[in-house]
Design an enzyme around this catalytic site. Structure first.
Site, mmCIF file in Angstrom:
data_model
loop_
_atom_site.group_PDB
_atom_site.id
_atom_site.type_symbol
_atom_site.label_atom_id
_atom_site.label_comp_id
_atom_site.label_asym_id
_atom_site.label_seq_id
_atom_site.Cartn_x
_atom_site.Cartn_y
_atom_site.Cartn_z
ATOM 1 C CG LEU A 1 -6.149 -39.591 6.696
ATOM 2 C CD1 LEU A 1 -6.217 -39.354 5.188
ATOM 3 C CD2 LEU A 1 -5.086 -38.698 7.312
ATOM 4 C CB CYS B 1 -15.321 -42.639 20.723
ATOM 5 S SG CYS B 1 -15.089 -42.433 18.943
ATOM 6 C CB CYS C 1 -18.721 -27.626 19.118
ATOM 7 S SG CYS C 1 -17.018 -28.187 18.957
#
Length: 359
Positions: free
Chosen positions: A10, A109, A210
């Site tokens: 999640l 990852c 980001c």
């Protein structure tokens, strides 16, 4: 008969939330898990730009995800993946940039952390589950002829994430569910909306980080020359890691009749090489650190389609597998910006054959 238990990753976004809803509707017992990868010791400035990134301080605050799990009516846990993430993903990220390559951290990852460390660590915490699921857009099927698992593109090709999953092994695929593989994004948002989830209209997550990648690299300046294809110095740079193949803006050059791009990075010479756009095209590539979905290459020589980055249109090529396990590829048509460090992912139609890192 006891329900099968699914552990689902999640993230707090609409995709994983909708995947959990669908699994519950299919009769599974669902347990949510969030992998913690943010390391507060990273020399990263605070900033709103870090929202909706995999690697951000906001991920440390799991209250929203916990509330989402409560709304879904599922058990929930967090799993500390910080050390292996730093060793496997971030250290590789820094090493690749230092060597003049442009890595894709999401590929490592997924195979090593999200589909490796996360479920393994959850099991060590005493969580018993039968399969692991995520909100990725991809499909897994078992080949009735070979008995092996096939990794396939998502039905919605505009959302397909199979490129990022090409290093998953047969063992991992045998225990994986991708509930969203046959659906479109509007359908998925509607699933979340019907379930009364606030994330139904949440914006999509961004890159793994980001902010400015230099925050993560944190390298001291290492000035060198920006040179033309014939070796003529035309400007200076403060570090090769600030440049990628195809970069045009911010080169600090002028006086050229045609636009100039970064066409190559020479780490041993600490040089950034620039040239016209036609110099960016290549008909060949070599790749190592190869992973085959089936556990082995289809053959020593075969034809397929190759994506040299996620948003690249698959291009027809002939592949030759070397004795050392690497492969070379020759494209039917020259490809733009074949970039060292990125993944070259091989497809047979919608089936992922495997891939490697471009040398």
């Amino acid at each position: 008969m006891e329900k099968e238990t699914i552990l689902i990753g999640l993230s707090g976004g609409v995709d994983s939330a909708a995947a959990a809803v669908l699994l519950k509707e299919q009769g599974y017992r669902v347990i949510g898990a969030t992998m913690m990868v943010w390391d507060p010791s990273l020399p990263v400035p605070a900033g709103a730009y870090q929202k909706n990134a995999c690697l951000s301080p906001e991920k440390e605050d799991v209250s929203e995800i916990r509330a989402l799990a409560e709304k879904l009516g599922i058990e929930y846990l967090t799993v500390d993946c910080r050390q292996p993430y730093r060793q496997t993903v971030l250290d590789n990220f820094r090493q690749e940039y230092a060597c003049g390559r442009t890595p894709n951290p999401c590929v490592l990852c997924n195979s090593a952390i999200k589909f490796g460390v996360l479920p393994e660590a959850a099991a060590k915490q005493g969580v018993h589950f039968d399969k692991f699921a995520t909100g990725h857009y991809a499909r897994v099927e078992k080949d009735p002829q070979t008995g092996k698992y096939l990794l396939k593109k998502a039905k919605d090709l505009s959302r397909d994430q199979s490129y990022f999953l090409h290093r998953l092994t047969q063992a991992q695929l045998s225990r994986v569910l991708f509930p969203l593989g046959e659906m479109t994004k509007p359908q998925i948002r509607e699933v979340a909306r019907q379930a009364g989830l606030a994330v139904a209209d949440k914006e999509d997550s961004q890159d793994f980080y980001c902010g400015d990648y230099n925050d993560l690299l944190n390298f001291p300046n290492k000035p060198g020359d920006i040179v033309t294809l014939d070796g003529t110095p035309v400007a200076r740079h403060n570090g090769i890691w600030g440049y990628t193949i195809g970069k045009r803006k911010g080169l600090g050059i002028s006086g050229f009749k045609t636009p100039m791009y970064v066409v190559r990075i020479d780490a041993p010479k600490n040089q950034v090489i620039i040239g016209p756009k036609e110099a960016l095209y290549s008909k060949t590539l070599q790749a190592d650190h190869v992973s085959w979905v089936a556990g082995e290459a289809p053959s020593k020589h075969f034809g397929c389609e190759i994506k040299i980055r996620n948003l690249h249109l698959p291009a027809k090529a002939q592949v030759t597998v070397g004795e050392d396990g690497s492969f070379s590829a020759e494209f039917e048509e020259p490809q733009l910006s074949v970039t060292a460090g990125q993944s070259a992912v091989l497809y047979d139609g919608d089936i992922v054959l495997g891939g490697g890192m471009i040398k």
